[in-house]
Design an enzyme around this catalytic site. Sequence first.
Site, PDB file in Angstrom:
ATOM      1  N   HIS A  12      26.338 -39.387 -26.684  1.00  0.00           N
ATOM      2  CA  HIS A  12      26.729 -40.285 -28.019  1.00  0.00           C
ATOM      3  C   HIS A  12      27.567 -39.591 -29.156  1.00  0.00           C
ATOM      4  O   HIS A  12      27.354 -40.153 -30.436  1.00  0.00           O
ATOM      5  CB  HIS A  12      25.260 -40.763 -28.603  1.00  0.00           C
ATOM      6  CG  HIS A  12      24.363 -39.656 -29.164  1.00  0.00           C
ATOM      7  ND1 HIS A  12      22.962 -39.927 -28.862  1.00  0.00           N
ATOM      8  CD2 HIS A  12      24.559 -38.645 -29.658  1.00  0.00           C
ATOM      9  CE1 HIS A  12      22.488 -38.668 -29.594  1.00  0.00           C
ATOM     10  NE2 HIS A  12      23.319 -38.036 -29.828  1.00  0.00           N
ATOM     11  N   HIS A  59      19.578 -39.492 -36.296  1.00  0.00           N
ATOM     12  CA  HIS A  59      20.174 -38.102 -36.980  1.00  0.00           C
ATOM     13  C   HIS A  59      19.913 -37.980 -38.525  1.00  0.00           C
ATOM     14  O   HIS A  59      20.974 -38.061 -39.068  1.00  0.00           O
ATOM     15  CB  HIS A  59      21.545 -37.964 -36.509  1.00  0.00           C
ATOM     16  CG  HIS A  59      21.851 -38.010 -35.046  1.00  0.00           C
ATOM     17  ND1 HIS A  59      21.723 -39.050 -34.280  1.00  0.00           N
ATOM     18  CD2 HIS A  59      22.288 -36.913 -34.099  1.00  0.00           C
ATOM     19  CE1 HIS A  59      22.246 -38.501 -32.921  1.00  0.00           C
ATOM     20  NE2 HIS A  59      22.389 -37.475 -33.019  1.00  0.00           N
ATOM     21  N   HIS A 194      25.248 -29.062 -25.846  1.00  0.00           N
ATOM     22  CA  HIS A 194      26.164 -28.678 -27.177  1.00  0.00           C
ATOM     23  C   HIS A 194      25.136 -28.069 -28.182  1.00  0.00           C
ATOM     24  O   HIS A 194      23.993 -28.206 -28.333  1.00  0.00           O
ATOM     25  CB  HIS A 194      26.766 -30.238 -27.601  1.00  0.00           C
ATOM     26  CG  HIS A 194      25.703 -31.246 -28.328  1.00  0.00           C
ATOM     27  ND1 HIS A 194      24.759 -31.580 -27.509  1.00  0.00           N
ATOM     28  CD2 HIS A 194      25.749 -31.806 -29.471  1.00  0.00           C
ATOM     29  CE1 HIS A 194      23.802 -32.480 -28.070  1.00  0.00           C
ATOM     30  NE2 HIS A 194      24.649 -32.806 -29.155  1.00  0.00           N
ATOM     31  N   GLU A 241      18.508 -32.988 -26.756  1.00  0.00           N
ATOM     32  CA  GLU A 241      18.808 -34.600 -26.797  1.00  0.00           C
ATOM     33  C   GLU A 241      18.510 -35.110 -25.355  1.00  0.00           C
ATOM     34  O   GLU A 241      18.314 -36.058 -24.897  1.00  0.00           O
ATOM     35  CB  GLU A 241      20.068 -34.886 -27.449  1.00  0.00           C
ATOM     36  CG  GLU A 241      20.090 -34.859 -28.872  1.00  0.00           C
ATOM     37  CD  GLU A 241      21.576 -35.294 -29.251  1.00  0.00           C
ATOM     38  OE1 GLU A 241      21.475 -35.584 -30.608  1.00  0.00           O
ATOM     39  OE2 GLU A 241      22.318 -35.165 -28.725  1.00  0.00           O
TER      40      GLU A 241
HETATM   41  C1  DHB Z   1      28.168 -34.020 -31.980  1.00  0.00           C
HETATM   42  C2  DHB Z   1      27.235 -34.443 -30.878  1.00  0.00           C
HETATM   43  C3  DHB Z   1      26.161 -35.173 -31.280  1.00  0.00           C
HETATM   44  O1  DHB Z   1      25.186 -35.675 -30.228  1.00  0.00           O
HETATM   45  C4  DHB Z   1      25.769 -35.407 -32.485  1.00  0.00           C
HETATM   46  O2  DHB Z   1      24.744 -36.131 -32.648  1.00  0.00           O
HETATM   47  C5  DHB Z   1      26.677 -35.052 -33.440  1.00  0.00           C
HETATM   48  C6  DHB Z   1      27.665 -34.257 -33.319  1.00  0.00           C
HETATM   49  C7  DHB Z   1      29.561 -33.304 -31.558  1.00  0.00           C
HETATM   50  O3  DHB Z   1      29.932 -33.142 -30.640  1.00  0.00           O
HETATM   51  O4  DHB Z   1      30.226 -32.783 -32.762  1.00  0.00           O
HETATM   52 FE    FE Z   2      23.182 -36.250 -31.178  1.00  0.00          FE
END
Ligand code: DHB
Ligand code: FE
Length: 320
Positions: A12, A59, A194, A241
């Site tokens: 997302h 978030h 990530h 997540e």
């Molecule tokens: C990013 C990815 C995410 O799932 C998020 O909630 C905020 C930032 C990113 O890749 O920058």
């Molecule tokens: Fe996220």
Amino acid sequence: MAKIIAGVGSSHVPAIGAALDNGKTEEPYWKRVFSGFDKSKEWMAKIKPDVAIVVYNDHASAFSVDVIPTFALGCAAQFPPSDEGWGPRPVPVVKGHPALAAHIAQSVILDEFDLTIVNKMEVDHGLTVPLNLLFGQPKDEWPCPVIPLAVNVVMYPPPTGHRCYMLGKAIRKAVESYPEDLNVVIFGTGGLSHQISGPRAGLINSKWDTAFLDNLSKDPKKLTRIPHVEYMREAGAEGIEMMLWLIMRGALDDRVVEIYRFYIVPASNTAVGHIILENRLHSAKRWRKRNGLPKGQRPMPVKKRRAAAALRPVLRRGAR
Ligand code: DHB
Ligand code: FE
């Protein structure tokens, strides 16, 4: 009776939303991401769900650090997009399904999953970006009502993977005890690997992501045993997540048909992952419809079907 016909897993990444909102989808960097969802949009347009349940994490948009529900079920009639710092995204207001949401709340809470009932909530990129990826960019309204389920993964302790998977099963039971005939699709959003801050910012672990997708498809119970610390160590702090996908998976049959998968590195800071899993009964029904076959006939297992398709040209050549 309502039923869950399929599950969708999707990252997302907020920058995907920004690319859509600012008309950048044809830029080479973004085209390689969006083209991975072309088939998915076709699939979604074909199955036309009556309702989507979207499991995502807020978030710190709807909930500040003042109140952090572990599982928050959106029971309202509508959910406006939240202002994440640049104004609300120019996407349609998300319409809910209060009757089915209230039914799920009752069934799941009486099954001893203590959800928070939310009657007013804004929704952030965690929910709106996957809707765009699967439904495109409708101007006025999304093609079906959406029931948001926000799960805490921003402040320790989040629920365990096993708890998530079992909640998925309780949601399925709830949906199947709803009297109206509704086809429901359930989304799990977030991930894949990530980490967006700290010394390991930019961490991506494709090997771990791929194993996660493989197991999600074939052996989800294995994933329910992964502790939080392993997600964070292997897939980065925000990789946690991925656990939300287990709620989606728990709501499906033990054995599912993997319809589609897409994985690309990176978009923004994230490994983008996407999977579509269908419950077998629904797959069989669609297969019969496509081939004009009578009720009761079952498709060959996908592996056998592929092997048969690979043999066809050889057989044809032999016949000549
Ligand atoms: C990013 C990815 C995410 O799932 C998020 O909630 C905020 C930032 C990113 O890749 O920058
Ligand atoms: Fe996220």
